[in-house]
Design an enzyme around this catalytic site. Structure first.
Site, short mmCIF file in Angstrom:
data_model
loop_
_atom_site.label_atom_id
_atom_site.label_comp_id
_atom_site.label_asym_id
_atom_site.label_seq_id
_atom_site.Cartn_x
_atom_site.Cartn_y
_atom_site.Cartn_z
N SER A 49 0.80 -1.23 0.00
CA SER A 49 0.00 0.00 0.00
C SER A 49 0.83 1.27 0.00
CB SER A 49 -0.93 0.01 1.22
OG SER A 49 -0.19 -0.08 2.43
N ASP A 339 -3.36 8.15 8.05
CA ASP A 339 -4.25 7.28 8.79
C ASP A 339 -3.41 6.57 9.85
OD1 ASP A 339 -2.92 5.24 7.41
OD2 ASP A 339 -4.53 4.98 5.94
N HIS A 342 -0.33 4.76 7.44
CA HIS A 342 0.41 5.36 6.33
C HIS A 342 0.78 6.82 6.60
CE1 HIS A 342 -2.23 2.18 4.61
NE2 HIS A 342 -1.12 1.85 4.00
#
Length: 365
Positions: A49, A339, A342
């Site tokens: 991600s 978040d 990340h």
């Protein structure tokens, strides 16, 4: 420009045509000049991600972020599937090396053939070196990313011919950024791997899978490969909440495993470099820089380093960070993390600047 009063209509059209030719010639030269300023012909990315610009949008997984408030600082405040408020490291690397401003997802349905020539990302949020990591998250495994890369190579040959494809593959920079989810989502929260492996032996398992991936990539023609180490995953907000105790300290065993994998990974990269002559394999250390940012946020003009910007900042990530259930902090740039997992674009920018400056002489050699 001065036009004579007696200039006839056909002559006017001829003059305008001439000016258009000059304009487009100048434009073409500018475009060629811009392209020639790139330090590599393409950026080709694999991983999780951290560098997924939207591949997960089109697969059946819960690991998604193609909705607000993701993308709040992106172009037109558009959520694109990037796990961030704005741009992610793959974008920033492509921009810093002069290739292009945004690196698209290979599975983006709007991708144009010409986009392939300067590189794409095959990364999938939730992927890991350990196959179980990707399988559990129902995302694109590292092996499957290699299969997509083979397909990509065929498309390059169809678009530009063998010579152009070979130049892009051999001289393009291949970046691999993965491993955090093996620690945070596979080893510590589940019993399966912990019953099989202690921390040192699991580090060996991860590095063995990583080495296989690197060697397959080399067999497919990659000659410039940057391998990003695992960050201090125990210090991200979600892992502090889940494994950091009452005071949400950095989870020590998570960081211990990350450091051990990084050390063994660096050794394996050096070993492979001695075997595959003519191939550049570079270890990119982000652990130390991110840890320094987290431990000394004031030094980098951050105010919050232990909570994410989205929602409470304790656990919200992916589908839990959304416009219906979560609020967003007043000033994103004050936060190290977007978040609970990340970093923000501003934190990524610092990491990329440091990393690229460290390895740039090797990349362009």
């Amino acid at each position: 420009m001065f036009f004579p009063m007696k200039l006839r209509v056909p002559q006017v059209y001829l003059l305008l045509f001439f000016l258009l030719i000059v304009h487009f010639d100048a434009l073409t030269l500018t475009q060629k000049s811009d392209k020639s300023s790139a330090l590599v012909p393409a950026i080709i990315v694999f991983g999780d991600s951290i560098v997924d610009p939207g591949n997960n949008n089109v697969i059946n997984t819960l690991v998604k972020c193609d909705f607000p408030p993701y993308g709040i600082d992106f172009v037109d405040q558009m959520p694109t599937g990037r796990f961030c408020d704005g741009r992610i490291p793959s974008d920033l690397i492509a921009s810093k090396l002069g290739v292009k401003e945004l690196l698209p997802a290979y599975l983006d349905p709007n991708l144009e053939p010409q986009d392939l020539l300067t590189g794409v990302s095959f990364a999938s949020g939730g992927a890991g070196y350990d196959p179980i990591t990707s399988e559990t998250a129902h995302v694109i495994s590292m092996d499957d990313q290699l299969e997509l890369y083979k397909e990509y190579q065929e498309k390059l040959r169809a678009i530009g011919g063998d010579a152009i494809a070979e130049n892009i593959i051999s001289k393009g920079l291949h970046v691999i950024c993965v491993g955090s989810d093996d620690i945070a989502n596979t080893y510590f929260p589940t019993l399966f791997r912990k019953l099989q492996y202690d921390i040192p032996s699991y580090a060996d398992l991860v590095v063995n899978y990583a080495s296989r991936f690197f060697q397959e990539l080399i067999k497919l023609g990659a000659r410039k490969i940057g391998i990003v180490g695992i960050p201090p995953i125990g210090c991200v907000p979600s892992q502090r909440t889940l494994a950091g105790g009452l005071f949400r300290e950095c989870a020590p065993f998570h960081n211990q495993l990350a450091e051990l994998v990084n050390s063994k990974l660096n050794q394996e990269i050096q070993r492979l470099g001695s075997i595959y002559q003519g191939t550049l394999l570079v270890y990119i250390n982000i652990y130390d820089t991110l840890l320094d940012i987290i431990q000394n946020p004031d030094k980098y003009d951050f105010e919050v380093a232990t909570n994410g910007c989205c929602g409470t900042g304790l656990l919200e990530v992916s589908i839990l960070c959304n416009s219906l259930t979560s609020f967003v902090c007043a000033n994103v740039s004050d936060h190290v993390f977007w978040d609970s997992y990340h970093p923000t674009e501003r934190a990524y920018q610092i990491l990329v600047d440091v990393a690229i400056d460290d390895v740039l002489p090797l990349i362009i050699s």
